[in-house]
Every structure is written in C-alpha cells, then in structure tokens.
Design an enzyme around this catalytic site. Structure first.
Site, mmCIF file in Angstrom:
data_model
loop_
_atom_site.group_PDB
_atom_site.id
_atom_site.type_symbol
_atom_site.label_atom_id
_atom_site.label_comp_id
_atom_site.label_asym_id
_atom_site.label_seq_id
_atom_site.Cartn_x
_atom_site.Cartn_y
_atom_site.Cartn_z
ATOM 1 N N GLU A 1 -17.671 0.095 -93.632
ATOM 2 C CA GLU A 1 -18.483 -1.114 -93.490
ATOM 3 C C GLU A 1 -17.883 -2.263 -94.293
ATOM 4 O O GLU A 1 -17.885 -3.409 -93.851
ATOM 5 C CB GLU A 1 -19.910 -0.859 -93.986
ATOM 6 C CG GLU A 1 -20.702 0.117 -93.164
ATOM 7 C CD GLU A 1 -22.056 0.391 -93.776
ATOM 8 O OE1 GLU A 1 -23.058 -0.015 -93.168
ATOM 9 O OE2 GLU A 1 -22.102 0.999 -94.867
ATOM 10 N N LYS B 1 -29.002 -5.746 -90.374
ATOM 11 C CA LYS B 1 -27.685 -5.296 -89.930
ATOM 12 C C LYS B 1 -27.842 -4.859 -88.478
ATOM 13 O O LYS B 1 -28.641 -3.977 -88.164
ATOM 14 C CB LYS B 1 -27.185 -4.131 -90.782
ATOM 15 C CG LYS B 1 -25.803 -3.631 -90.356
ATOM 16 C CD LYS B 1 -25.302 -2.516 -91.241
ATOM 17 C CE LYS B 1 -24.810 -3.107 -92.536
ATOM 18 N NZ LYS B 1 -24.089 -2.116 -93.369
#
Length: 116
Positions: free
Chosen positions: A18, A95
């Site tokens: 990520e 997200k």
C-alpha cells in the site's frame, strides 16, 4: 461549507505494498463557521475559500501515514490552525476498494471536531 468526494491517489496503509504503489481515496469535508458577513458583503475576504480548504486536503493527503485516523487528524489540525474561526469540522476519509478480501466500495474513518 462542504467539499464532497474529492479523489486522491495516495500512499497510506499498513501493508508495504500500500505504501509502495498507493491506493485511491475519497475525502469529504464539512466546515462550519459564521459566514453571515460574506452573505452581506459578497467579499471573499469575509469567508473561507473552498479552494484553500482543498489545498489543505491535497497537502495532507500527500503525506504518507499508516492509519487513516492519523491523516484525518492532521486535516482537522491544519484547518483549525489556519482558520481559528471554524466552529466544527467533519472529515470522511475512505480507502476505495481496500485490500481486505471483501467486495466493497470503500472503508475508512469519519472524524468530527467541535471547537469549544
């Protein structure tokens, strides 16, 4: 004043991937303050520019963090530092399609702040 569903590509997350490749995020912001003077004067100097608020969002989203809670907190602090007249802030940070094995549009945090 509000800014609704601004999209960013940023590098927040706990997992190394990520932080390396990034992900897509959506931010919504609501800022409360007395803008009654601007209602009468029609002068930008008597209000808060949503373009300036966007610049704060953009700046804070560019700083990688492991936790979305941390990013949301930085956004609130940056706004209150720059605009002490703000009486309340609500930040929703999501997200998009998070890596958790679920088919969902997003997951994230909402942070509300009231200036006393």
């Amino acid at each position: 004043m509000f800014i609704d569903e601004v999209r960013f590509h940023a590098f927040h997350g706990v997992m190394p991937q990520e932080r390396a490749v990034g992900a897509d995020f959506t931010v919504s912001l609501r800022v409360e303050y007395d803008f009654s003077r601007a209602v009468e004067t029609d002068d930008l100097a008597d209000t808060i520019s949503y373009a300036d608020l966007y610049d704060i969002l953009k700046s804070e989203m560019a700083v990688p963090s492991r936790l979305l809670e941390h990013v949301a907190g930085r956004i609130v602090r940056s706004i209150t530092d720059r605009y002490p007249q703000v009486s309340a802030i609500s930040v929703r940070l999501s997200k998009d399609n998070p890596p958790m094995g679920a088919d969902c549009r997003g997951a994230g945090v909402e942070l509300s702040f009231i200036n006393k």
